[in-house]
Scaffold this motif. Structure first.
Motif, PDB file in Angstrom:
ATOM      1  N   UNK A   1      63.250  -4.443 -13.781  1.00  0.00           N
ATOM      2  CA  UNK A   1      62.308  -4.663 -12.693  1.00  0.00           C
ATOM      3  C   UNK A   1      62.927  -5.578 -11.633  1.00  0.00           C
ATOM      4  N   UNK A   2      63.634  -6.622 -12.092  1.00  0.00           N
ATOM      5  CA  UNK A   2      64.214  -7.594 -11.151  1.00  0.00           C
ATOM      6  C   UNK A   2      65.279  -6.941 -10.263  1.00  0.00           C
ATOM      7  N   UNK A   3      66.223  -6.210 -10.867  1.00  0.00           N
ATOM      8  CA  UNK A   3      67.295  -5.636 -10.036  1.00  0.00           C
ATOM      9  C   UNK A   3      66.735  -4.544  -9.123  1.00  0.00           C
ATOM     10  N   UNK A   4      65.742  -3.819  -9.613  1.00  0.00           N
ATOM     11  CA  UNK A   4      65.158  -2.775  -8.782  1.00  0.00           C
ATOM     12  C   UNK A   4      64.435  -3.377  -7.583  1.00  0.00           C
ATOM     13  N   UNK A   5      63.752  -4.499  -7.796  1.00  0.00           N
ATOM     14  CA  UNK A   5      62.997  -5.076  -6.685  1.00  0.00           C
ATOM     15  C   UNK A   5      63.925  -5.711  -5.651  1.00  0.00           C
ATOM     16  N   UNK A   6      65.150  -6.049  -6.057  1.00  0.00           N
ATOM     17  CA  UNK A   6      66.107  -6.578  -5.092  1.00  0.00           C
ATOM     18  C   UNK A   6      66.712  -5.438  -4.268  1.00  0.00           C
ATOM     19  N   UNK A   7      66.679  -4.217  -4.813  1.00  0.00           N
ATOM     20  CA  UNK A   7      67.198  -3.080  -4.062  1.00  0.00           C
ATOM     21  C   UNK A   7      68.377  -2.390  -4.727  1.00  0.00           C
ATOM     22  N   UNK A   8      68.766  -2.867  -5.922  1.00  0.00           N
ATOM     23  CA  UNK A   8      69.858  -2.233  -6.659  1.00  0.00           C
ATOM     24  C   UNK A   8      69.411  -0.909  -7.268  1.00  0.00           C
ATOM     25  N   UNK A   9      70.394  -0.086  -7.654  1.00  0.00           N
ATOM     26  CA  UNK A   9      70.143   1.039  -8.538  1.00  0.00           C
ATOM     27  C   UNK A   9      70.386   0.531  -9.955  1.00  0.00           C
ATOM     28  N   UNK A  10      69.343   0.437 -10.789  1.00  0.00           N
ATOM     29  CA  UNK A  10      69.501  -0.185 -12.118  1.00  0.00           C
ATOM     30  C   UNK A  10      70.449   0.593 -13.035  1.00  0.00           C
ATOM     31  N   UNK A  11      70.720   1.869 -12.724  1.00  0.00           N
ATOM     32  CA  UNK A  11      71.476   2.693 -13.657  1.00  0.00           C
ATOM     33  C   UNK A  11      72.982   2.484 -13.569  1.00  0.00           C
ATOM     34  N   UNK A  12      73.469   1.864 -12.510  1.00  0.00           N
ATOM     35  CA  UNK A  12      74.917   1.737 -12.349  1.00  0.00           C
ATOM     36  C   UNK A  12      75.332   0.275 -12.483  1.00  0.00           C
ATOM     37  N   UNK A  13      76.097  -0.034 -13.514  1.00  0.00           N
ATOM     38  CA  UNK A  13      76.456  -1.414 -13.783  1.00  0.00           C
ATOM     39  C   UNK A  13      77.918  -1.722 -13.517  1.00  0.00           C
ATOM     40  N   UNK A  14      78.307  -2.967 -13.837  1.00  0.00           N
ATOM     41  CA  UNK A  14      79.701  -3.376 -13.661  1.00  0.00           C
ATOM     42  C   UNK A  14      80.380  -3.630 -15.005  1.00  0.00           C
ATOM     43  N   UNK A  15      79.601  -3.885 -16.053  1.00  0.00           N
ATOM     44  CA  UNK A  15      80.168  -4.150 -17.368  1.00  0.00           C
ATOM     45  C   UNK A  15      79.847  -2.991 -18.313  1.00  0.00           C
ATOM     46  N   UNK A  16      78.556  -2.690 -18.443  1.00  0.00           N
ATOM     47  CA  UNK A  16      78.172  -1.511 -19.212  1.00  0.00           C
ATOM     48  C   UNK A  16      78.530  -0.280 -18.407  1.00  0.00           C
ATOM     49  N   UNK A  17      79.233   0.636 -19.038  1.00  0.00           N
ATOM     50  CA  UNK A  17      79.599   1.866 -18.347  1.00  0.00           C
ATOM     51  C   UNK A  17      78.370   2.743 -18.202  1.00  0.00           C
ATOM     52  N   UNK A  18      78.299   3.508 -17.108  1.00  0.00           N
ATOM     53  CA  UNK A  18      77.131   4.358 -16.914  1.00  0.00           C
ATOM     54  C   UNK A  18      77.025   5.435 -17.987  1.00  0.00           C
ATOM     55  N   UNK A  19      75.834   5.674 -18.435  1.00  0.00           N
ATOM     56  CA  UNK A  19      75.572   6.757 -19.366  1.00  0.00           C
ATOM     57  C   UNK A  19      74.199   7.290 -19.024  1.00  0.00           C
ATOM     58  N   UNK A  20      73.959   8.560 -19.320  1.00  0.00           N
ATOM     59  CA  UNK A  20      72.694   9.166 -18.929  1.00  0.00           C
ATOM     60  C   UNK A  20      71.517   8.336 -19.462  1.00  0.00           C
ATOM     61  N   UNK A  21      70.650   7.932 -18.548  1.00  0.00           N
ATOM     62  CA  UNK A  21      69.435   7.241 -18.968  1.00  0.00           C
ATOM     63  C   UNK A  21      69.622   5.786 -19.359  1.00  0.00           C
ATOM     64  N   UNK A  22      70.819   5.229 -19.170  1.00  0.00           N
ATOM     65  CA  UNK A  22      71.020   3.837 -19.567  1.00  0.00           C
ATOM     66  C   UNK A  22      70.954   2.932 -18.343  1.00  0.00           C
TER      67      UNK A  22
END
Lengths: 97, 581
Positions: free
Chosen positions: B458-479
């Protein structure tokens, strides 16, 4: 910081009375008929004023807003109840059901 | 607009077919904000940020009459009215100046037009009659009128607070200043980087975007980066401009078969027609539904309108979905986020900070707990090992080894952590297991991590990020990789410490769990206790390690998400993980 407000009203027509009552339900809890206790920030109080301003007829209706003070302080202690109030002070934690 | 007046502005017309290069018309209202603070104007116009404050709402209320508009025709400049005329809420543009405005009130007297702008406050005691932002805004309205062929040499500011009209002459100096600011604004809006925050300005405390801008915090962190080169002077502690408490809190519904509906401005939770509870929409910051809970369409649409997220969990506590209103407008941040995620070095830089922060927090938790248990054995081997892992994580240059270090630190940490819990709650192996958890401690940890991920989602989404794409955890469907990234440093602080509290204060007992063929799950009552402990932890105040003010954890999550945005856009050099001492 929220303050507790005592809000009382006399409304001339049943239709407006219903609207005012319903509006106030969104901002606080009824203590008695036509008397609400509302915990509001200044912004929320402004919201309420705006909402009421759109409903009331100034020549027939009356609203009184009394600031009882900050919640957790004077706002909580300034009301004394005799008999059974229509509602009790709200639980301020997160709601878990 | 008449054909003659259009051709009367020849030189500065933007070239036809310039496509994307052609700047949008600049609303003069935004020009006022830019003159007040360049960063504020850019945040509002270019990034689409908005937060209501008492001032903005009172401003709108003052405008309610002039904003209504009227339906009478307004004569064009080539056909001046015979009698003086007032027109409310007139929208006009000037492509030549590149400006657009909605005039509160337009007074026409023959060929002379006077814009009148309503201000809610009192007239300031100044020789110029008003502060620069208001004068510039009014002058820009004047320029628009001039381009439309009216004669316009002055405007009027009406101060509702003191019921006074103040005339502002549009002299050459003001016109020049207005054009200069409009040009600077266009430049700032086209730039990737926001203008810097004002320095220790008295304008900040009343600014409605202060929680988004974080002026003092950003200045401190970017100054720190600069100081590493210059040798460093002491900087002022940030003022506490953020409210410490959030008034609205989550509403959790885990009662199976419950129905959540809207009645007026309240949410009501019913079970088989009987009311279980109700809450003012004002008090609800998000709603979390577990398993088989129904939600009415009017409630969904009202929550979306208010920007209140709805989090859908499975019965077992798995975060399935989040319903929100229309997506956040801050597309510039998303573009930068994707650039950073695609750049291994930039991603690693942020990931290092996150992992090092997490290991530091794990060590702090162990140090405090072991100190209590072992009466001050400072050289416990686990503490030394965690220190070592943290230092190596801070300096690693490979994403793979960062992952390895994080794993080794977790293993060391959990070997000690489970020892702090009562024996009945843990399995034989003192380590994490999941999907499904096979002992009560792991069941609680998994559930708390899920709640924490939801909170950061909720926090990253409200700042305007896309929550699904990270910098440490690699992207995976639905993560929700970015939410998981940011959750790392808070796992020890929020989830692990809540687990210790729950088990060691006797809030959970063997009756709080169900074991089905070795898989352990929480009962309804047990889950309620865990949610309550999680919420208590988020409501706890801490002293911010960098900024020095007292702040509740719930706000810390939000501030960290905003600081991450600052790091992603390059405004501050390093992402500062949140660590406690």
């Amino acid at each position: 910081m929220r303050h507790a407000y005592l809000i009382c009203y006399d409304i001339a027509t049943p239709k407006r009375l219903r609207i005012v009552h319903k509006t106030l339900k969104g901002f606080g809890d009824p203590l008695q008929f036509s008397v609400f206790r509302c915990e509001l920030t200044k912004l929320e109080l402004h919201d309420l004023r705006e909402r009421l301003a759109g409903v009331l007829h100034d020549d027939e209706d009356r609203v009184m807003i009394a600031n009882l003070g900050p919640i957790n302080g004077r706002g909580d202690e300034s009301i004394e109840f005799w008999g059974a109030p229509l509602s009790l002070a709200p639980d301020r934690g997160p709601t878990i059901v | 607009m008449a054909a003659e007046t259009e051709s009367a502005v020849p030189s500065s017309d933007p070239p036809v077919g310039a496509g994307d290069a052609q700047p949008d018309l600049l609303p003069v209202r935004m020009l006022n904000e830019f003159a007040y603070c360049p960063r504020l104007g850019t945040l509002m116009w270019a990034d689409g940020e908005w937060a209501p404050s008492l001032d903005t709402r009172q401003g709108l209320f003052t405008h309610r009459r002039v904003d209504k508009g009227d339906r009478r025709a307004v004569p064009e400049s080539d056909a001046p009215p015979e009698e003086p005329l007032h027109a409310r809420s007139v929208s006009l543009s000037a492509p030549g100046e590149g400006l657009t405005a909605k005039l509160d009130l337009l007074e026409l007297d023959g060929p002379v037009a006077t814009p009148v702008d309503y201000k809610k406050g009192k007239a300031p005691d100044l020789p110029e009659g008003a502060y620069e932002p208001e004068r510039v805004q009014l002058c820009a309205q004047g320029l628009i009128l001039r381009e439309n062929g009216y004669r316009c040499d002055e405007g009027v500011l009406y101060f509702a607070g003191s019921r006074r009209r103040v005339s502002i002459p549009f002299d050459d100096a003001l016109v020049e200043r207005t054009r200069e600011l409009a040009a600077a604004f266009r430049l700032a809006a086209a730039n990737d980087r926001l203008p810097p925050p004002l320095k220790d300005s008295p304008k900040c405390p009343r600014c409605s975007l202060v929680g988004i801008c974080l002026p003092d915090e950003t200045n401190l962190l970017s100054a720190e980066a600069a100081d590493e080169h210059t040798g460093g002077a002491l900087h002022r502690k940030p003022r506490k401009l953020l409210p410490a408490l959030s008034e609205a809190l989550p509403l959790y519904v885990q009662q199976q078969g419950a129905f959540v509906g809207k009645s007026g401005d309240r949410l009501t939770v019913k079970l088989e027609g009987k009311k279980l509870t109700d809450a003012r929409l004002l008090d609800v910051s998000q709603i979390c539904l577990f398993g088989n809970v129904m939600l009415s369409a009017p409630a969904i649409s009202e929550l979306a309108r208010r920007g209140t997220p709805i989090c859908h969990f499975s019965y077992g506590g798995w975060l399935n979905a989040i319903t929100t209103g229309l997506a956040h407008k801050n597309i510039a941040l998303r573009i930068r986020q994707f650039e950073v995620a695609a750049d291994p070095a930039a991603s690693l830089g942020i990931a290092r900070g996150i992992v090092a922060g997490k290991v530091r927090n794990q060590r702090t938790l162990l140090r405090r707990q072991l100190k209590e248990r072992d009466k001050g054995d400072r050289n416990h081997p686990a503490l030394t090992a965690l220190d070592d892992y943290r230092q190596r994580a801070e300096h690693t240059t490979e994403a793979g080894s960062l992952l390895g270090l994080e794993g080794m630190a977790a293993k060391t940490y959990f070997a000690e952590f489970f020892g702090l819990l009562p024996p009945w709650s843990r399995g034989d192996t003192n380590g994490r297991n999941r999907r499904p958890p096979t002992d009560p401690a792991n069941a609680v940890l998994s559930f708390l991590y899920s709640l924490l991920t939801k909170e950061l989602h909720v926090a990253v989404q409200s700042v305007g990020f896309d929550p699904m794409l990270g910098v440490f955890h690699r992207p995976r469907y639905g993560r929700p990789s970015l939410a998981l990234d940011l959750a790392e440093e808070f796992r020890p602080l929020v989830a692990d410490s809540a687990t210790l509290m729950l088990f060691n204060n006797g809030e959970l007992s063997e009756e709080s769990f169900l074991s089905r063929a070795g898989a352990v799950a929480l009962t309804d009552a047990g889950r309620r206790s865990v949610i309550a402990a999680f919420e208590r932890r988020l409501a706890q105040e801490v002293t911010h390690p960098i900024f020095g003010y007292r702040i509740v954890y719930r706000r810390v999550l939000e501030v960290q998400a905003r600081l991450l945005a600052r790091a992603v856009t390059g405004e501050i050099e390093h992402y500062p993980a949140f660590t406690t001492r």
